[in-house]
Design an enzyme around this catalytic site. Structure first.
Site, PDB file in Angstrom:
ATOM      1  N   LYS A  49       0.844  -1.207   0.000  1.00 34.07           N
ATOM      2  CA  LYS A  49       0.000   0.000   0.000  1.00 34.07           C
ATOM      3  C   LYS A  49       0.878   1.255   0.000  1.00 34.07           C
ATOM      4  CE  LYS A  49      -3.820  -2.411   2.202  1.00 34.07           C
ATOM      5  NZ  LYS A  49      -4.604  -2.751   3.401  1.00 34.07           N
ATOM      6  N   GLN A  93      -4.759  -1.150   9.577  1.00 42.28           N
ATOM      7  CA  GLN A  93      -4.685  -2.497   9.010  1.00 42.28           C
ATOM      8  C   GLN A  93      -5.282  -3.520   9.977  1.00 42.28           C
ATOM      9  OE1 GLN A  93      -3.756  -3.207   5.880  1.00 42.28           O
ATOM     10  NE2 GLN A  93      -4.043  -5.391   6.130  1.00 42.28           N
ATOM     11  N   ASP A 116     -11.044   3.101   4.087  1.00 43.37           N
ATOM     12  CA  ASP A 116     -11.525   1.724   3.985  1.00 43.37           C
ATOM     13  C   ASP A 116     -13.048   1.630   3.953  1.00 43.37           C
ATOM     14  OD1 ASP A 116      -9.613  -0.343   3.803  1.00 43.37           O
ATOM     15  OD2 ASP A 116      -8.944   0.041   5.852  1.00 43.37           O
TER      16      ASP A 116
HETATM   17  N1  GUN Z   1      -7.191  -6.602   6.209  1.00 45.65           N
HETATM   18  C1  GUN Z   1      -7.564  -7.357   5.134  1.00 45.65           C
HETATM   19  N2  GUN Z   1      -8.130  -6.583   4.191  1.00 45.65           N
HETATM   20  C2  GUN Z   1      -8.120  -5.322   4.663  1.00 45.65           C
HETATM   21  C3  GUN Z   1      -8.567  -4.068   4.127  1.00 45.65           C
HETATM   22  O1  GUN Z   1      -9.120  -3.968   3.020  1.00 45.65           O
HETATM   23  N3  GUN Z   1      -8.353  -2.994   4.930  1.00 45.65           N
HETATM   24  C4  GUN Z   1      -7.778  -3.077   6.162  1.00 45.65           C
HETATM   25  N4  GUN Z   1      -7.638  -1.972   6.860  1.00 45.65           N
HETATM   26  N5  GUN Z   1      -7.361  -4.213   6.676  1.00 45.65           N
HETATM   27  C5  GUN Z   1      -7.537  -5.337   5.925  1.00 45.65           C
END
Ligand code: GUN
Length: 282
Positions: A49, A93, A116
């Site tokens: 990311k 995350q 998100d």
């Molecule tokens: N863990 C697995 N997928 C995601 C996501 O799309 N966003 C976040 N913040 N954590 C995750």
């Protein structure tokens, strides 16, 4: 024989368009990513990311926090990012380490910085069919894949396998908004093979290796495989047994190279959209 939906290529198009648009901005969008603890998969996702946001010319902030962080300290990190006018998007995350409950933190993120779409505000807006500031990345990416292929969802039977807050629930809502007839299957669903047979579209997000076989799917169905697990031979595999399904269906996403790249592309798109909302740019 199916058409393979090339998520990698579709995602690259989205990213290249974002990159071009960002070149025109004097002040670049800033994405802040918080990771708590040492989960190896999460570390890889977070690294990607950050790498992608830098490739686009975004600014990025990485907050790597220890597994044993106190609740109040993590809340402070989020509060400071909310208050920082230079930060446009905040991502916490998941999963969090044992002892920390995501419910205590996700709603502390300001909804207009929630890249998100996981806050109650944004997921509630989605649930009601109203316009949220942001939509969860993987579900948004899945809808984009279907749109790119001009797949009309109206009246189609869509079976979503999985009911997570990250994928299953939001994607079911988005499909409903597109007038699909949505069946939400999950770990307690009985007779899943019979239900899958009804599906014009299957969206599977379980992480159970290759459990959807050719004899469970309808001729001509569309398969979106969100699962990604490393099997005992070290190979990345999806929820769907690609080999046995491929000859029967009309469209299928590969693993890797299908849904995965779309998640990161839509994350970057969400960051840009929130930046523009905050700056009043149309
Ligand atoms: N863990 C697995 N997928 C995601 C996501 O799309 N966003 C976040 N913040 N954590 C995750």
């Amino acid at each position: 024989m199916a058409e393979i939906i090339n998520g990698k290529e579709i995602a690259e198009n989205i990213l290249n368009n974002i990159k071009k648009e960002v070149e025109n901005f004097d002040v670049k969008p800033t994405l802040a990513v918080i990771i708590v603890g040492n989960d190896p998969a999460s570390k890889v996702y977070v690294k990607n990311k950050i790498k992608k946001s830098e490739f686009l010319g975004f600014n990025s902030i990485l907050k790597e926090l220890p597994e044993d962080i106190q609740k109040e300290e993590l809340l402070d990190v989020i509060k400071n990012l909310n208050n920082d006018k230079n930060v446009n998007g905040i991502l916490l995350q998941l999963p969090l380490p044992k002892g920390l409950d995501e419910k205590d933190f996700l709603d502390e993120i300001s909804p207009i910085k929630d890249v998100d779409g996981f806050t109650t505000y944004n997921s509630g807006k989605l649930f009601k069919g109203e316009k949220p500031y942001s939509i969860a990345c993987t579900p948004k990416g899945i809808i984009k894949l279907l749109e790119t292929k001009n797949i009309n969802l109206e009246g189609k039977v869509a079976v979503v396998v999985g009911r997570s807050n990250i994928v299953g629930k939001p994607v079911a809502n988005l499909l409903l908004q597109k007038n699909a007839t949505v069946i939400q299957a999950h770990s307690k669903t009985k007779n899943l093979p019979e239900i899958l047979k009804l599906a014009d579209i299957i969206i599977s997000a379980t992480g159970k290796e290759e459990f959807i076989k050719g004899d469970m799917v309808k001729e001509g169905a569309i398969i979106i495989d969100v699962g990604i697990t490393r099997n005992k031979n070290g190979k990345l595999t999806g929820d769907v047994d690609f080999e046995s399904v491929y000859n029967k269906v009309s469209y299928i996403t590969p693993v890797p190279g299908g849904v995965g790249p779309m998640t990161i592309a839509t994350l970057m798109e969400n960051t840009l959209e929130l930046y523009k909302l905050q700056k009043g740019i149309k």
